[in-house]
Structure formats: C-alpha cells, structure tokens
Design an enzyme around this catalytic site. Structure first.
Site, PDB file in Angstrom:
ATOM      1  N   SER A 160       0.970  -1.132  -0.010  1.00 22.96           N
ATOM      2  CA  SER A 160      -0.111  -0.067   0.130  1.00 22.96           C
ATOM      3  C   SER A 160       0.965   1.394   0.084  1.00 22.96           C
ATOM      4  O   SER A 160       1.718   1.494  -0.930  1.00 22.96           O
ATOM      5  CB  SER A 160      -1.080  -0.043   1.230  1.00 22.96           C
ATOM      6  N   ASP A 387      -8.745  -4.333  -5.933  1.00 26.11           N
ATOM      7  CA  ASP A 387      -8.351  -3.748  -4.716  1.00 26.11           C
ATOM      8  C   ASP A 387      -8.884  -2.588  -4.353  1.00 26.11           C
ATOM      9  O   ASP A 387      -9.100  -1.896  -5.481  1.00 26.11           O
ATOM     10  CB  ASP A 387      -6.896  -3.461  -4.814  1.00 26.11           C
ATOM     11  N   HIS A 414      -7.312  -6.106  -0.353  1.00 23.31           N
ATOM     12  CA  HIS A 414      -6.227  -5.173  -0.538  1.00 23.31           C
ATOM     13  C   HIS A 414      -4.899  -5.934  -0.016  1.00 23.31           C
ATOM     14  O   HIS A 414      -4.347  -6.003   1.152  1.00 23.31           O
ATOM     15  CB  HIS A 414      -6.600  -3.934   0.640  1.00 23.31           C
TER      16      HIS A 414
END
Length: 447
Positions: A160, A387, A414
């Site tokens: 991320s 995602d 995610h």
C-alpha cells in the site's frame, strides 16, 4: 537518525526496529525490510505478524524479517501527537463531514484548524518534527537502516503506502537496491485529489462484489437483489445521520462510523461475513459489530486507547503532497466520489471544506511525479484486480514507470503477497530469493 537531514549534526530522533531472524540460517539470503502502509502504520507490528505466518515458508526461512516504525510512529520517538483518546472519540461522534451547508463547512474548517494547532503544540520538536515527517525522510532513514543491517543492497517489501516508500527510496538510492516487491501500489503521478477519487472507485467496486456475495446468502441484510443492495444499504445507514445509535458502552454509532466499519470490511473477504452480521444487527437497532469494525480501522483498543496512526497519517500526507485549496475542485471531487462509491453517499449536498493539510504549518516536501530510477535493478509490482484501496491501474502504472514486472492477482482484497495465495507467494519468493521474475502477463487467481 538526524531529525533534519539538511542539518545532520543537529537534533536526532529514534526509529524503532524489530527483526525476526531467518529460520534456515544456513541458507539465509539477508534481511527483508518491510512496511505495511498507512501512512503511519507500524512496521514492527507488521513484521511480528508476518513472522507468525511466514516463518516456515521460503521467505521466512531465507530472510530476516525486519519491520521498522517510520519516524513519528509507534515505537519511534518522538511520536506525532494531535488528539487525545477522549478527543478522538468526541470527534467521531460529531459527524461533521455530513453538513455541506456554509455553516457546516465553517465548522469543519474550524475543526481542521484546531487539529493542526494541537498537532503543533503536542508533537515534541513541533515545527521541525512536522516538517521532516514525510516519505522523503523515511526513505533516508531506511538507507541508514540498510547500513546498520550490514548490507550493501536493500531487499524491500512494501504494501500500500509502503510502495511509495519503496519507489521514493529507489529514486533516491537506485544503486542501493537488491530487490523490491511493491504490493498494492499508489500511482506515483496522481495527486491527493485524483488518488482519493480513484480509491473511491475501488471501494465502489469492492462493495458491488460484496453485495453479489451477500445477496446469495440466506441471511443477507441487504436482501436478495444485488441491483437493489446499494439502496438497501443507504436505507440502513442514512437514518444514523439524524439519529445515531446509542451503544451499551455509552458511545454512539454514527453514519460515519457505520460507513467506516463497512470500508474496513471491504479490505478483505474474510470480513464480509462480520459485515453482514453488523448490518443485520443494525436492522435490529444494535451497532456493536459495525463499531468494532470502525474501531479496528481507527486502531482503538477495548480500553479506549488509540494508536497514533491517524495523527501520523495526516501529518505525513500533509507534507507528501501539495495542499489543496481550490474549493471548486474539492466539491467536484466529492461529487465524483459519490458517483463512483454511491453506497457512501449521505444523500446531502456536498460542501467545500478545506482539510487540515490546507492549514498545515510547514510546506510539502514531496509532490506527485514519475520516479526517475535509472540504474535500478528489476522490481516486482503486484496488483489486485478489485483492490478496494489501491486500484489495479495504479500498479500497472507504477510497473511501467519503474520498468518493473507486473504480477496480476484476480481477487477482491487489499494486498496479497504472503497472505496464503500459493501462486502469488511462489512467484514473489522466487523473485526475492533468486531474482527470477514471473513471465510477462502472469496472473494468479483467488483460491
């Protein structure tokens, strides 16, 4: 670490580090430094969690798993500190963002200014700390960590926002990179507004996938028609705007917390069943499960204590990107967000409130751009088709910008590496251990 790398002989700060040693030391490759994202999430907590899952797999056997808390976060000192636990609870109960009227916008901006003043007052070293909290400086810290670990080349895993740390490091120190896996990428060219709308589209798609699953269950809180599920959801949560639900612990479940709990559940299909339970509870006038999901997102424990992740999130974001002060663009972005994620639409007109970053006391130290990484060895970008938080195209764009390989995971969650998908895990491990990249166009499916 130096607080300010432009003044290396000045004030210093500390960065917390945790290492779990390779479980097959005879075949050890070296340290694997990792960051879970945020910005503001704890790499030490992530390393401890990953060690429990991966210590018997090829990555855990061959690498020391090294997690660090970025400057200002968790065990790193000083911590960015803005709101107390009670102030954070009170802020969540206010639900300020729903009122888009001129008076509501004024209240939101006053609240934002108050938040900034508290960050400046309560964060040790004040302005100097807030000015040097961004990804630019975290990447420099990571190179000091690389040296302290005794290796000439860094092996890195970023999830991320951790992908931003990765590509920022690669731009600053391309000759110091051995290998990088960047999973759940941020698009390096998108500014804060475009990134937010793209994320909204990701949550909108993930919610659609959730409703398709839910309406096939016998007890779906949203009924049996996936096409009507968004309206059913809105009918459940919108009454909380005017009538928040009092819980047994004395707190109130607001519209914002109900939707935040939903967002938390969309990060992983493992939370879809708890979300359905929470929505069924809400139909019966109870909000315990949705509040628990919202607390999980906010990192609030059962004693009422919050980590400083949300404070650090804002502090880092405010120096990583230029401030947004164009009110017409703010309203347009909010309207776009409602279109791409209609389940989050509160049904009221949007306002043009400036956020805390518009009032931040120091200038930004980074801005969106394609990283210049000449001399960088091949890297691996992993991107998930649905995602919810970092859209698939962001990974495609990052792989192109860095001349890296792209591994596609077909799923709705995610990030995915080292989370149980054998296809992804094998491809990532082969790359980290031997530098073998997956073939062009490689795709992995959910199991």
């Amino acid at each position: 670490m130096p607080l300010d790398y432009a003044n290396p002989q000045g004030d210093t700060i500390t960065v917390g580090v945790l290492r779990h040693k390779a479980t097959d030391p005879a075949n050890r490759v070296g340290p694997l430094v990792l960051n879970p994202g945020g910005p503001g999430a704890s790499g030490m907590v992530a390393a401890a969690s990953l060690a429990s899952q991966a210590s018997n797999g090829p990555v855990g056997k061959r690498f020391d798993l090294v997690g660090f808390d970025p400057r200002g976060v968790g065990a790193s000192q000083p911590e960015v500190t803005c709101l107390s636990d009670s102030e954070r609870d009170a802020e969540r109960e206010e639900d300020l963002g729903i009122d888009g009227s001129p008076a509501g916008v004024a209240r939101q901006e006053a609240d934002a200014k108050d938040f900034v003043a508290k960050c400046l007052q309560r964060t040790p070293k004040g302005t100097a700390m807030l000015a040097n909290i961004g990804t630019r400086d975290v990447a420099r810290d990571m190179d000091v960590l690389r040296s302290a670990l005794g290796v000439e080349k860094l092996t890195y895993l970023g999830y991320s926002y951790g992908t931003r740390i990765g590509y920022t490091y690669a731009e600053q120190f391309p000759g110091n990179v051995r290998a990088m896996v960047l999973d759940g990428a941020l698009d390096p060219s998108q500014d804060a507004v475009d990134s937010l709308v793209a994320q909204g589209a990701g949550f909108g798609t993930a919610f659609t996938k959730y409703t398709q699953w839910c309406t096939a269950q016998k007890d779906c809180a949203l009924g049996t028609d996936a096409g009507a599920a968004t309206a059913a959801y809105q009918n459940l949560v919108r009454p909380l705007i005017d009538h928040p639900l009092r819980l047994a612990d004395g707190r109130e479940l607001t519209f914002d917390d109900a939707t935040l709990g939903t967002i938390q559940a969309l990060y992983s299909q493992q939370l879809w069943a708890p979300l359905n339970s929470g929505l069924n509870e809400l139909k019966r006038g109870r909000g315990t499960m949705l509040m628990a999901l919202a607390d999980q997102y906010n990192e609030r424990d059962t004693s009422g204590h919050y980590t400083n992740t949300q404070d650090a999130f804002t502090a880092i974001r405010c120096v990583d990107d230029p401030r947004v002060t164009d009110k017409a663009r703010i309203v347009a972005a909010e309207n776009s967000y409602d279109r791409v994620a209609p389940f989050l639409d509160d049904g009221r007109p949007n306002g043009a409130a400036l956020d805390s970053c518009a009032f931040w006391p120091v200038p930004n130290t980074s801005e969106p751009h394609e990283p210049k990484v000449a001399g960088l060895p091949p890297i691996l970008v992993i991107s998930t088709t649905n995602d919810p938080a970092t859209p698939y195209d962001a990974g495609v764009n990052l792989a192109k910008a860095m001349n890296g390989a792209l591994l596609t995971f077909e799923g709705t969650q995610h990030t995915v590496f080292l989370q149980g998908n054998s296809c992804v895990d094998q491809a990532g491990a082969a790359y980290l251990i031997s530098g073998t990249l997956p073939p062009d166009g490689r795709r992995c499916a959910a199991q």
